[in-house]
Design a protein around this motif. Structure first.
Motif, short mmCIF file in Angstrom:
data_model
loop_
_atom_site.label_atom_id
_atom_site.label_comp_id
_atom_site.label_asym_id
_atom_site.label_seq_id
_atom_site.Cartn_x
_atom_site.Cartn_y
_atom_site.Cartn_z
N LYS A 38 0.83 -1.22 0.00
CA LYS A 38 0.00 0.00 0.00
C LYS A 38 0.86 1.27 0.00
O LYS A 38 0.48 2.30 0.56
CB LYS A 38 -0.97 0.02 1.18
N GLY A 39 2.06 1.16 -0.58
CA GLY A 39 2.93 2.32 -0.71
C GLY A 39 3.74 2.67 0.52
O GLY A 39 4.40 3.71 0.56
N VAL A 40 3.71 1.83 1.55
CA VAL A 40 4.44 2.10 2.79
C VAL A 40 5.78 1.34 2.74
O VAL A 40 5.80 0.13 2.57
CB VAL A 40 3.63 1.68 4.03
N THR A 41 6.86 2.07 2.89
CA THR A 41 8.18 1.45 2.80
C THR A 41 8.55 0.77 4.11
O THR A 41 8.00 1.08 5.17
CB THR A 41 9.26 2.50 2.49
N ILE A 74 -2.26 -2.88 18.14
CA ILE A 74 -3.57 -3.18 17.56
C ILE A 74 -4.60 -3.17 18.68
O ILE A 74 -4.43 -3.83 19.70
CB ILE A 74 -3.51 -4.53 16.83
N ASN A 75 -5.70 -2.41 18.48
CA ASN A 75 -6.62 -2.19 19.60
C ASN A 75 -7.77 -3.20 19.67
O ASN A 75 -8.18 -3.79 18.68
CB ASN A 75 -7.13 -0.75 19.62
N ALA A 111 -2.20 -6.13 10.67
CA ALA A 111 -1.70 -4.80 10.30
C ALA A 111 -2.03 -4.49 8.84
O ALA A 111 -2.38 -3.34 8.51
CB ALA A 111 -0.19 -4.72 10.54
N LYS A 112 -1.97 -5.48 7.98
CA LYS A 112 -2.34 -5.27 6.57
C LYS A 112 -3.82 -4.96 6.44
O LYS A 112 -4.22 -4.11 5.63
CB LYS A 112 -1.94 -6.47 5.72
N LYS A 113 -4.66 -5.64 7.23
CA LYS A 113 -6.11 -5.34 7.21
C LYS A 113 -6.35 -3.90 7.67
O LYS A 113 -7.19 -3.20 7.11
CB LYS A 113 -6.88 -6.31 8.11
N ILE A 114 -5.63 -3.50 8.71
CA ILE A 114 -5.78 -2.12 9.21
C ILE A 114 -5.34 -1.14 8.14
O ILE A 114 -6.02 -0.15 7.86
CB ILE A 114 -4.97 -1.92 10.51
N LEU A 115 -4.21 -1.41 7.51
CA LEU A 115 -3.71 -0.54 6.45
C LEU A 115 -4.70 -0.46 5.29
O LEU A 115 -4.95 0.63 4.76
CB LEU A 115 -2.35 -1.05 5.97
#
Length: 142
Positions: A38-41, A74-75, A111-115
């Motif tokens: 998603k463009g995050v390095t 993650i909350n 984390a990928k789902k959140i992103l």
């Protein structure tokens, strides 16, 4: 003799699921698959995780009536379930305690789902601290 073998097995299993304090380079190696997602390095992730949890998988932070777990913080209100907030939306379909061990497979999945849903700004440290001048977050060993 049987009880000694049982104790030894429990000790081995327990140590396999222990928490971990990662180094920058260890974490860079484990999270290589997230580089560019998603463009995050990768340096952005490493910086964000450092400022969120200090690379410590056992980090738990209580924040505005919710509890945040693990490296990615993650909350329990939206993404995982615990006994504190009922009902949790539990979008990742997982117990929050799973984010406190040294196996990052489920952490990365969530984390990928959140992103995908919230973008990188879900992690408040990212924008002010991890969106530019990222050279210090590179691991030269990779």
């Amino acid at each position: 003799m049987m009880s000694f073998a049982s104790l030894l097995l429990v000790g081995i299993l327990f140590s396999a699921t222990q928490a971990k304090q990662f180094t920058k380079c260890e974490l860079s190696q484990v999270l290589k698959s997230m580089d560019g997602y998603k463009g995050v390095t990768l340096p952005e992730w490493i910086c964000t995780i450092f400022h969120s949890s200090g690379y410590d998988t056992q980090t738990i932070v209580k924040n505005n009536g919710k509890t945040e777990y693990g490296l990615f913080q993650i909350n329990n209100k939206m993404w995982c379930r615990d006994n504190q907030i009922l009902p949790s939306r539990n979008i990742c379909g997982i117990s929050c305690n799973k984010f406190l061990d040294d196996d990052l497979t489920d952490d990365v999945m969530c984390a990928k789902k959140i992103l995908d849903s919230e973008g990188i700004d879900y992690w408040l440290a990212h924008k002010p601290l991890c969106s530019e001048k990222l050279e210090q977050w590179l691991c030269e060993e990779l």
